[in-house]
Structure formats: structure tokens, C-alpha cells
Design an enzyme around this catalytic site. Structure first.
Site, mmCIF file in Angstrom:
data_model
loop_
_atom_site.group_PDB
_atom_site.id
_atom_site.type_symbol
_atom_site.label_atom_id
_atom_site.label_comp_id
_atom_site.label_asym_id
_atom_site.label_seq_id
_atom_site.Cartn_x
_atom_site.Cartn_y
_atom_site.Cartn_z
ATOM 1 N N LYS A 76 0.690 -1.712 -0.299
ATOM 2 C CA LYS A 76 -0.155 -0.522 0.453
ATOM 3 C C LYS A 76 1.121 1.556 0.013
ATOM 4 C CE LYS A 76 -4.028 -1.668 1.718
ATOM 5 N NZ LYS A 76 -5.023 -1.767 3.039
ATOM 6 N N ARG A 129 2.840 -6.388 9.425
ATOM 7 C CA ARG A 129 2.255 -4.572 10.249
ATOM 8 C C ARG A 129 1.976 -5.093 11.231
ATOM 9 N NH1 ARG A 129 -3.768 -7.233 7.511
ATOM 10 N NH2 ARG A 129 -3.832 -5.964 5.864
ATOM 11 N N GLU A 183 -10.039 -10.832 -7.693
ATOM 12 C CA GLU A 183 -8.897 -9.048 -6.836
ATOM 13 C C GLU A 183 -7.628 -9.597 -8.142
ATOM 14 O OE1 GLU A 183 -10.091 -8.871 -2.491
ATOM 15 O OE2 GLU A 183 -8.017 -9.683 -2.847
ATOM 16 N N ASN A 213 -2.301 0.844 7.166
ATOM 17 C CA ASN A 213 -1.369 -0.965 7.586
ATOM 18 C C ASN A 213 -0.466 -1.855 6.484
ATOM 19 O OD1 ASN A 213 -3.747 -1.958 5.771
ATOM 20 N ND2 ASN A 213 -4.418 -2.834 7.031
ATOM 21 N N ARG A 231 -1.747 -14.314 4.722
ATOM 22 C CA ARG A 231 -2.606 -13.621 6.244
ATOM 23 C C ARG A 231 -1.757 -14.031 7.352
ATOM 24 N NH1 ARG A 231 -7.493 -11.719 4.849
ATOM 25 N NH2 ARG A 231 -8.226 -11.561 6.484
ATOM 26 N N PHE A 257 -14.871 3.851 6.820
ATOM 27 C CA PHE A 257 -14.033 4.384 6.560
ATOM 28 C C PHE A 257 -13.498 4.000 4.881
ATOM 29 C CE2 PHE A 257 -14.258 0.018 8.000
ATOM 30 C CZ PHE A 257 -13.087 -0.370 7.331
ATOM 31 N N THR A 293 -5.300 -6.912 10.841
ATOM 32 C CA THR A 293 -5.875 -5.551 9.911
ATOM 33 C C THR A 293 -4.781 -4.533 10.950
ATOM 34 O OG1 THR A 293 -7.323 -6.651 9.249
ATOM 35 C CG2 THR A 293 -6.887 -4.456 8.821
ATOM 36 N N TYR A 309 -12.458 -2.090 -3.677
ATOM 37 C CA TYR A 309 -13.318 -2.090 -2.531
ATOM 38 C C TYR A 309 -14.973 -1.656 -2.328
ATOM 39 C CZ TYR A 309 -8.617 -2.163 0.072
ATOM 40 O OH TYR A 309 -7.053 -2.525 0.464
ATOM 41 N N HIS A 353 -2.378 -5.813 2.005
ATOM 42 C CA HIS A 353 -3.956 -6.464 1.713
ATOM 43 C C HIS A 353 -3.804 -7.153 1.176
ATOM 44 C CE1 HIS A 353 -7.666 -7.067 0.154
ATOM 45 N NE2 HIS A 353 -7.023 -7.254 -0.752
#
Ligand code: CMP
Length: 140
Positions: free
Chosen positions: A11, A104, A128, A114, A87, A59, A93, A51, A117
Site C-alpha cells: 500500500k 503489519r 482480485e 496498514n 494472512r 472509512f 488488520t 473496495y 492488503h
């Protein structure tokens, strides 16, 4: 467990701090192979489509604004049980809840900024991946 693919984004908060390489090193150390990767700069509208599942969340606007604020690196990661493994490597998250050694925990600035993704299920991963990559761009 067969070889699986998952979708990943490094990100804006991470690309801005020049963390692409150290984050990729974490994936590779966990046995995930980067089989497709490109650096792109999303428009807010493109982030909004990606998203869309969060469109009703408070948010959402902030999230889309952030994802369009700087370049991102989109990736396909491949390996055994890749969705779950990614993950685990990413951590929770919210970085305040992430385990030691996770991306993270080490790099995220907040729940919004964060750093990474990752897809939450194989079906989501397929959708995706298809949003960002043509089949010919993925080289396993
Ligand atoms: P990600 O895994 O990309 O999926 C949705 C994103 O929404 C999530 O990571 C967070 O970056 C973001 N997000 C989730 N909860 C919040 C929140 N309370 N405030 C801001 N952003 C959030």
C-alpha cells in the site's frame, strides 16, 4: 494442500517509505513466490471499485483516498495454502493486534495505513487477481 494463488497489495504508506523489498523478503521467507508484480497509481474511482464491498463502511471514502494517494505495488503470490499463509505473514488488520514478526506489526502505521492488503479467500483472490492482471502477466 495444493499450490494456490493469492492477491496482494503493498500500500501507499509502504511504497512511500521504500519498503517494497523488505516486504517481499517476508513473503519469500515464508515460501510465497511473487509470480506477478507491477507498480501502479490508482485513481480514487479505481480504488472504489476494488473496495466496493466496503462501500457502506464509515472509512470507505478515507480508504479510497489513501489508496489513490501514492503508487502501490500489486502482486500475485503463489505457494502452498497461499491465501492463509499470506494472512499469517501480514498479521491482523489493526497493527496494534498483529503478532510479532508480521508485516503489519513491523511496518503498519495505523488500521488504515496498514502497509499491505491480502485476499481473504481463494474465491476473492481469483476476482482480485482478475481486476489487476491479464493471464499472460502471471508467470509461475
Ligand atoms: P484491507 O485488508 O486492505 O481491507 C480493507 C481495508 O480497510 C483494511 O485493510 C484497512 O486498511 C481498512 N480499514 C479497516 N478498518 C478501518 C478503519 N476502522 N478505519 C480506516 N480504515 C480501515
Amino acid at each position: 494442500m495444493a499450490i494456490q494463488r493469492t492477491f496482494s497489495i503493498i500500500k501507499p504508506d509502504a511504497t512511500k517509505r521504500n519498503l517494497t523489498g523488505v516486504i517481499n523478503a517476508k513473503f519469500e521467507a515464508a515460501g510465497l513466490r511473487v509470480v506477478a508484480q507491477k507498480r501502479i497509481h490508482l485513481s480514487k474511482a479505481q480504488a472504489g471499485v476494488f473496495y466496493a464491498v466496503h462501500a457502506e463502511r464509515p472509512f470507505y471514502d478515507e480508504l479510497c483516498e489513501f489508496m489513490a494517494s501514492e503508487p502501490i505495488v500489486v502482486q500475485v503470490l503463489e505457494g502452498e495454502n497461499a491465501v492463509l499463509k499470506n494472512r499469517e505473514v501480514m498479521g491482523a488488520t489493526n497493527p496494534a493486534e498483529a503478532d510479532e514478526g508480521t508485516i503489519r506489526k513491523e511496518f503498519a502505521l495505523s488500521i488504515g495505513e496498514n502497509s499491505v492488503h491480502g485476499s481473504d479467500a481463494p474465491e476473492t483472490a481469483a476476482e482480485e487477481i482478475a481486476y489487476f492482471f491479464a493471464g499472460l502477466e502471471i508467470v509461475g
